[in-house]
Each structure stands twice: as structure tokens, then as C-alpha cells.
Design a protein around this motif. Structure first.
Motif, PDB file in Angstrom:
ATOM      1  N   ASN A 131       0.820  -1.219   0.000  1.00  0.00           N
ATOM      2  CA  ASN A 131       0.000   0.000   0.000  1.00  0.00           C
ATOM      3  C   ASN A 131       0.848   1.261   0.000  1.00  0.00           C
ATOM      4  O   ASN A 131       0.491   2.278   0.604  1.00  0.00           O
ATOM      5  N   GLY A 132       1.996   1.181  -0.674  1.00  0.00           N
ATOM      6  CA  GLY A 132       2.833   2.374  -0.820  1.00  0.00           C
ATOM      7  C   GLY A 132       3.591   2.775   0.422  1.00  0.00           C
ATOM      8  O   GLY A 132       4.159   3.875   0.468  1.00  0.00           O
ATOM      9  N   GLN A 133       3.631   1.901   1.449  1.00  0.00           N
ATOM     10  CA  GLN A 133       4.316   2.227   2.707  1.00  0.00           C
ATOM     11  C   GLN A 133       5.581   1.367   2.866  1.00  0.00           C
ATOM     12  O   GLN A 133       5.590   0.195   2.515  1.00  0.00           O
ATOM     13  N   CYS A 134       6.617   1.983   3.414  1.00  0.00           N
ATOM     14  CA  CYS A 134       7.875   1.275   3.609  1.00  0.00           C
ATOM     15  C   CYS A 134       8.466   1.655   4.967  1.00  0.00           C
ATOM     16  O   CYS A 134       8.453   2.830   5.356  1.00  0.00           O
ATOM     17  N   HIS A 135       8.959   0.659   5.682  1.00  0.00           N
ATOM     18  CA  HIS A 135       9.612   0.882   6.971  1.00  0.00           C
ATOM     19  C   HIS A 135      11.130   0.833   6.773  1.00  0.00           C
ATOM     20  O   HIS A 135      11.658  -0.076   6.138  1.00  0.00           O
ATOM     21  N   PHE A 136      11.811   1.829   7.295  1.00  0.00           N
ATOM     22  CA  PHE A 136      13.273   1.896   7.216  1.00  0.00           C
ATOM     23  C   PHE A 136      13.832   1.827   8.627  1.00  0.00           C
ATOM     24  O   PHE A 136      13.362   2.541   9.530  1.00  0.00           O
ATOM     25  N   ILE A 137      14.840   0.980   8.821  1.00  0.00           N
ATOM     26  CA  ILE A 137      15.481   0.885  10.127  1.00  0.00           C
ATOM     27  C   ILE A 137      16.961   0.572   9.942  1.00  0.00           C
ATOM     28  O   ILE A 137      17.334  -0.324   9.178  1.00  0.00           O
ATOM     29  N   VAL A 138      17.807   1.344  10.604  1.00  0.00           N
ATOM     30  CA  VAL A 138      19.248   1.164  10.502  1.00  0.00           C
ATOM     31  C   VAL A 138      19.859   1.313  11.891  1.00  0.00           C
ATOM     32  O   VAL A 138      19.429   2.142  12.692  1.00  0.00           O
ATOM     33  N   TRP A 139      20.878   0.507  12.173  1.00  0.00           N
ATOM     34  CA  TRP A 139      21.544   0.558  13.479  1.00  0.00           C
ATOM     35  C   TRP A 139      22.780   1.441  13.398  1.00  0.00           C
ATOM     36  O   TRP A 139      23.678   1.199  12.584  1.00  0.00           O
ATOM     37  N   SER A 140      22.804   2.477  14.209  1.00  0.00           N
ATOM     38  CA  SER A 140      23.956   3.387  14.244  1.00  0.00           C
ATOM     39  C   SER A 140      24.010   4.029  15.627  1.00  0.00           C
ATOM     40  O   SER A 140      23.683   5.210  15.809  1.00  0.00           O
ATOM     41  N   PRO A 141      24.416   3.267  16.652  1.00  0.00           N
ATOM     42  CA  PRO A 141      24.275   3.703  18.046  1.00  0.00           C
ATOM     43  C   PRO A 141      25.116   4.910  18.437  1.00  0.00           C
ATOM     44  O   PRO A 141      24.773   5.628  19.367  1.00  0.00           O
ATOM     45  N   LEU A 142      26.222   5.162  17.720  1.00  0.00           N
ATOM     46  CA  LEU A 142      27.111   6.253  18.106  1.00  0.00           C
ATOM     47  C   LEU A 142      26.886   7.515  17.288  1.00  0.00           C
ATOM     48  O   LEU A 142      27.503   8.547  17.562  1.00  0.00           O
ATOM     49  N   SER A 143      25.989   7.455  16.321  1.00  0.00           N
ATOM     50  CA  SER A 143      25.696   8.645  15.517  1.00  0.00           C
ATOM     51  C   SER A 143      24.802   9.615  16.296  1.00  0.00           C
ATOM     52  O   SER A 143      23.917   9.192  17.059  1.00  0.00           O
ATOM     53  N   GLN A 144      25.020  10.876  16.100  1.00  0.00           N
ATOM     54  CA  GLN A 144      24.202  11.912  16.724  1.00  0.00           C
ATOM     55  C   GLN A 144      22.962  12.230  15.909  1.00  0.00           C
ATOM     56  O   GLN A 144      21.963  12.711  16.431  1.00  0.00           O
ATOM     57  N   GLN A 145      23.053  11.949  14.628  1.00  0.00           N
ATOM     58  CA  GLN A 145      21.925  12.252  13.734  1.00  0.00           C
ATOM     59  C   GLN A 145      21.993  11.309  12.533  1.00  0.00           C
ATOM     60  O   GLN A 145      23.048  11.086  11.964  1.00  0.00           O
ATOM     61  N   VAL A 146      20.844  10.729  12.183  1.00  0.00           N
ATOM     62  CA  VAL A 146      20.746   9.914  10.975  1.00  0.00           C
ATOM     63  C   VAL A 146      19.484  10.333  10.238  1.00  0.00           C
ATOM     64  O   VAL A 146      18.402  10.436  10.831  1.00  0.00           O
ATOM     65  N   GLU A 147      19.636  10.590   8.946  1.00  0.00           N
ATOM     66  CA  GLU A 147      18.499  10.964   8.102  1.00  0.00           C
ATOM     67  C   GLU A 147      18.389   9.994   6.938  1.00  0.00           C
ATOM     68  O   GLU A 147      19.391   9.450   6.465  1.00  0.00           O
ATOM     69  N   LEU A 148      17.181   9.770   6.509  1.00  0.00           N
ATOM     70  CA  LEU A 148      16.926   8.998   5.303  1.00  0.00           C
ATOM     71  C   LEU A 148      16.957   9.949   4.126  1.00  0.00           C
ATOM     72  O   LEU A 148      16.187  10.920   4.085  1.00  0.00           O
ATOM     73  N   HIS A 149      17.862   9.725   3.199  1.00  0.00           N
ATOM     74  CA  HIS A 149      17.972  10.594   2.028  1.00  0.00           C
ATOM     75  C   HIS A 149      17.400   9.863   0.816  1.00  0.00           C
ATOM     76  O   HIS A 149      18.039   8.979   0.240  1.00  0.00           O
TER      77      HIS A 149
END
Length: 609
Positions: free
Chosen positions: A10-28
């Protein structure tokens, strides 16, 4: 926890990434539109979001507002290892293998192949047309060398840097599914070679995301994966989920796990045990037979013992001792680790005990090595006379065909296929392929290419190889390694193919050979190290296999059970391209009366009572 991008429909997507030491993560998102979406972080260091995104969407993760990197759990890299990751709809493919339940491990006959060199096209789809002929041969399991996305379009696969990705040049996600589906519909199982001990160098951005590696240990191929150091829980999750991913989303029948002796884990529950648990759970849920096979040079039966017996629960493992024993007898090679072998008794021991070195002194290691595995079933050991390593890691990639006589090739075939262990053929050996299988890469980093060339030269120096190694970066090296498939219809190639086919049928149809209990086997060396006798039995049926591995005829006196013995096979018969056999078709043994046998040079004879 499932990781990466997961299309929900239905046009929906879940994104998940592990990056415990990052201060900021964005989906580009970079296609079909350019957009930056902030992700939310949980207590375990996972960043995630659910948004509107269709299959085919291309994306990176932007770390700390500075750099864009592909998804470590990317399922597709259409623009290569440095390009954006692609959202995949794993549910869109319509499977046609609903009746498939798999094949019992005891019945496996494995055929190891490399996608890029198995056909001229080098794709999953091109492989499908060859499946019927492999089935006609008697093979029922194909083992595919690694297909996780690697740099360029040609590679053995052990330099992969996206363990969830399917190599684009082979046909990508749907190509692999079409192959597995077609195999299952025809009765062929499919297992995949996976690499859980290291990752390749080019396109490897894992350290920028999280502590995927540890400095505690080193592997011959780079940094060791962090299975037991700080932050290792989520690294373990990454690879356990990878096991589930291949077995569930691609319906694979098992995994061959590369060089597990370089998987370092000193925790109370080994990562291999958790992987085995995951595979067993999927087998229970789906009703399919699923098996994990380990490659290991440790000679450690704990790998394949059950968890109840203090083991890791892996279902089977490669047995290098058998290969090395057989090869050194046939070739007389004694360099490197081959120095530990060369006596006919080593091969007899490999038949009886699986491990030749079971806490016994290893001259090449200069220490004791291994442990006894006689409590483990023979069908937990995969044996071969050739494989990608033992061919491709020779300087010229020359196969056994180029090293020994045609008669010795038949001995090698019989030695493997008359064993109670799981036999594995390396693509092309069944018809005596003459093309080499050489080491090839297509890296984009010139410095890395030079490092690979230098490393190969140093490796060959250790084996005292003379001459110049083929350039692994050259496309000619890759093209030389492709099979000449049509040769299986010609001359001695056809004869050898039929010899393999006959041995496989004997293995499946003769009760004494089909029954694989270690207690129903005897392997001894006769006549002053000249002949190896392999004797196998089941109930009132018995088979005796006599191997003369020397280049001279042998006459021996042998005490067999009373009664009539019928010759099932003689490799020196004219039908098998031999000079003609001196052995009788029927041998009648009287009580307490030894029987004389004359064996041609480099021959194997099989009798059944």
C-alpha cells in the motif's frame, strides 16, 4: 529484529538502521524525488521511520548531516556498491513451489557452481536450462558461490559488502527467486554460500555506521566481525536476521557458511548456535528441510554436535582431510598443508573416522590438531575431490583434469561417490572440464587491485609455485574460467560423465552403499600400501571396493565372505575408456579360501555379494 528497508504494501515502507554512536541519521531519498527525512532513535541505537515509498525507491542514509552511505542491510544495489540502495518488494514474486519440502541431508549430492562462469551469460536465468541435465547426472542440490553484492560485475563473491544484496550482474532479486523456484519445481534443492567471517574492502562503509568489527581478532582477509565485544548484540542480530532472510524470502534449502574458523566468539552461546536455532525455527514453521553447512579447518566436532551434546548444532561441515588425503595420493603433491598427507592410510582413516587429525601431531602446523568425530554420523561431512578453493587458489587455477591421468580422474570420482559421506562435485569435474577456474575480481580502486595482485603472489610463494599468476583484474582471466559445457557430449568427457552418473546411481540403489552408518564400514590398506579396500555392508548385502592408486598392476590375495561375488564396476573396462579388465565378472569364494585379484594400474574395482 528485522533491519533495512521493508516494503509493507500500500505504498508504505519501513526503514530501520543501526547506528548507536551517531548523533543524527536521516533517510535521504534520491529517486523518484530528492528528500531528507529525519529518523528517530531508540534505546538500542536503531534509527527508523515508516513513510510513503514505493518499490524501486533509491535512498541513502545521511550520517551526522555529513555523508551519504548505502544501507548496510541493502537488498539491492542497482548502481553498484557505492550507489544508493533500492527498496524491494519481497512479497511481489509469486512462488510456484508450494509442494516443495526439501531433501533429507543424508540423500544430498551437491554440485558447487559459480554463477558468472557456469554459463556464457553468467546469470541466474541462464542456469535454469541446465538444471535438467544436472538432475539426469544425479545431482539433487546446487551450491551457489556467494552472490552478495560485490564491486564490479565479476568476482568469486567473497569480497561482497552487502550481505543482504543480490548481485545485479547475475540478475538481482527476482533472478535468484526464479532460479530457486524452477529448481524446486524440478526436484532440485538450492543452498547458498554466505560469508559471515569478514566483509570485502571496496564499498565497505559498515564502520561508519556502527562497531561491526573488532580489533580483538584478525582474519586473513581483514578485520574480524564483532560477535563478542561491546555492542555485539546488534551485530549478532544483523547476521542472524541474514540467515532468516535467505531461508525465508528466497526459499533456500540451506546455507554453506564460509571459513567459520575465522568467526571469533567466546561468549557462552556461540553465534553459530544462534544461527542454527534460527534455521531450525524456519524449518519448523515452513515444514521444509533446511540445513546449515560449515566450512572449517579446525577438525572440531563441536561445530556439528547438537546443543544438547555441547555443540553448536550446525548440520554438517566440509571435511578437508578427505580431500587432502585423496589429492596427495593421486598427485604426490607435498607443499604447504599437503605435507600432512600422502599415505594411503590417511585416506583409509578419512573413510573410517572422517578426521585424519584428531588431536594428533600435524607436521605443517607443528602441533597437535583436531579431535575425534567418530560419534558423528558420516552424513554430517561433505567431501570432494575438487572445489573452488582447491582449484582456484592454485596459481594457474588448473583442475585435477590437467594434473592427473584420465584413469586417476575415475579413481577420484569413485573415492568420493562410494563414500558414505555427502559428496560434492565442483562444476565441470563430472565431464573432465579442462578450462581453469582462476581467481578474478573487478575492483574499481587501483590501489586495491595492486594489493590483491601482491597478496596472490605472496600466497603462491608459500606453496613454492613457479611462474607468473594470471592477472585477477583482467577480464580475460574471468573469461578463461567459463565452462565448456558442450564437451560433456564428446569422447572421454562423455565417458567420464557417464561414469559419474553410474556411480551416483550405484550409491542410491545398492543397499550397502545407500546405508551410510559408520558402523557398517571398513577401510584398510592392503599389500604393502598398494591397495585400499573399502568394504561396506547392510544386512545380508556387502560391497567391496578395491582402489589401486599406483601406476603399476597389482596382484593381491584377499579373504572375502563365502559365496558368489558379482563385479559391479571396473574403471579399466573398455566401456569406461580403459585398456580392458583382468578381473572376473563373477567370483565364487569357498570357505577359508583366499581369492586372488589382479588390478590394473590406477583402477578401481567394485564387487557385490
Amino acid at each position: 529484529m528485522q533491519i533495512g528497508s521493508r516494503y509493507l504494501g500500500n505504498g508504505q515502507c519501513h526503514f530501520i538502521v543501526w547506528s548507536p554512536l551517531s548523533q543524527q541519521v536521516e533517510l535521504h531519498l534520491v529517486s523518484p524525488e530528492d528528500k531528507l527525512i529525519p529518523l528517530e532513535k531508540d534505546d538500542q541505537g536503531y534509527w527508523q521511520t515508516t513513510i510513503a515509498a514505493e518499490p524501486g525507491t533509491l535512498y541513502f542514509y545521511r550520517l551526522n548531516g555529513e555523508v551519504d552511505r548505502p544501507d548496510p542491510a541493502s537488498q539491492s544495489q542497482p548502481q553498484g556498491v557505492h550507489g544508493p540502495s533500492e527498496v524491494v518488494d519481497q512479497g511481489k514474486y509469486t512462488w510456484n513451489d508450494g509442494q516443495w519440502q526439501g531433501i533429507p541431508l543424508d540423500d544430498w549430492i551437491i554440485y558447487e557452481m559459480h554463477v558468472g562462469t557456469f554459463t556464457p551469460e553468467g546469470t541466474f536465468d541462464a542456469m535454469i536450462s541446465r538444471i535438467p541435465e544436472l538432475l539426469e547426472l544425479g545431482v539433487n542440490v546446487i551450491e551457489i558461490m556467494p552472490i552478495a553484492q560485490f564491486p564490479g560485475d565479476r568476482n568469486w563473491g567473497y569480497d561482497g559488502v552487502y550481505p543482504y544484496g543480490v548481485q545485479q550482474s547475475y540478475g538481482g532479486v527476482d533472478g535468484l527467486k526464479r532460479l530457486v523456484d524452477a529448481c524446486h519445481q524440478q526436484g532440485m534443492a538450492v543452498i547458498l554460500d554466505v560469508v559471515y567471517n569478514h566483509m570485502g574492502p571496496e564499498g565497505n562503509y559498515f564502520s561508519q555506521f556502527a562497531p561491526y568489527f573488532t580489533d580483538r581478532y584478525k582474519t586473513p582477509w581483514g578485520s574480524a566481525i564483532n560477535y563478542d565485544d561491546a555492542y555485539s548484540d546488534e551485530v549478532r542480530n544483523y547476521f542472524i536476521e541474514n540467515v532468516r532472510y535467505w531461508l525465508s524470502d528466497y526459499h533456500l534449502d540451506g546455507l554453506r557458511m564460509d571459513a567459520i574458523h575465522a568467526i571469533y566468539d567466546f561468549g557462552a552461546k556461540h553465534i553459530l548456535q544462534e544461527m542454527a536455532d534460527a534455521a531450525n525455527q524456519i524449518a519448523q514453521e515452513t515444514g521444509r528441510k533446511i540445513h546449515l553447512i560449515a566450512e572449517s579447518d579446525l577438525n572440531d566436532p563441536r561445530i556439528i554436535r547438537s546443543s544438547e551434546a555441547g555443540g553448536y548444532g550446525i548440520h554438517a561441515q566440509w571435511c578437508d582431510d578427505f580431500h587432502h588425503s585423496l589429492r596427495t595420493i593421486l598427485t604426490k603433491e607435498s607443499h604447504g598443508y599437503y605435507a600432512d598427507y600422502g599415505d594411503l592410510d590417511h585416506l583409509a582413516r578419512a573413510y573410517r573416522d572422517s578426521f585424519v587429525y584428531a588431536w594428533t601431531y600435524s607436521p605443517s602446523r607443528k602441533r597437535k590438531h583436531g579431535s575425534s568425530a567418530i560419534d558423528c554420523p558420516t552424513t554430517q561431512f561433505v567431501i570432494c575431490s575438487q572445489n573452488h578453493d582447491q582449484v582456484g587458489n592454485r596459481m594457474l587455477g588448473d583442475r585435477l583434469t590437467e594434473v592427473v591421468s584420465f584413469e586417476a580422474l575415475k579413481i577420484a570420482a569413485a573415492a568420493v561417490l562410494l563414500s558414505p559421506c555427502i559428496p560434492m562435485l565442483f562444476m565441470g569435474e563430472e565431464y573432465g572440464e579442462e578450462a581453469p577456474f582462476q581467481y578474478f575480481v573487478s575492483h574499481g580502486d587501483p590501489g586495491l587491485v595492486e594489493a590483491v595482485r601482491k597478496g596472490r603472489k605472496e600466497e603462491f610463494a608459500a606453496f613454492h609455485a613457479e611462474g607468473e599468476a594470471p592477472d585477477p583484474q583482467s577480464e580475460d582471466t574471468f573469461q578463461r574460467s567459463k565452462l565448456n559445457w558442450d564437451k560433456r557430449h564428446e569422447g572421454k568427457h562423455k565417458t567420464l560423465w557417464q561414469f559419474y552418473q553410474t556411480l551416483i546411481r550405484m550409491r542410491q540403489q545398492i543397499p550397502a552403499l545407500a546405508h551410510k552408518d559408520r558402523d557398517c564400514l571398513e577401510a584398510i590398506v592392503l599389500d604393502n600400501e598398494q591397495v585400499l579396500m573399502l568394504r561396506r555392508w547392510f544386512q545380508d548385502q556387502e560391497v567391496v571396493c578395491l582402489f589401486n592408486v599406483h601406476q603399476k598392476p597389482v596382484e593381491l590375495s584377499l579373504s572375502l565372505a563365502d559365496g558368489n561375488w558379482k563385479k559391479l564396476l571396473d574403471s579399466s573396462d573398455a566401456i569406461w575408456g580403459g585398456s580392458g579388465s583382468p578381473t572376473a565378472e563373477i567370483v565364487t569364494v569357498q570357505p577359508s579360501q583366499p581369492q586372488t585379484f589382479q588390478l590394473n594400474p590406477e583402477s578401481v574395482v567394485v564387487y557385490s555379494k
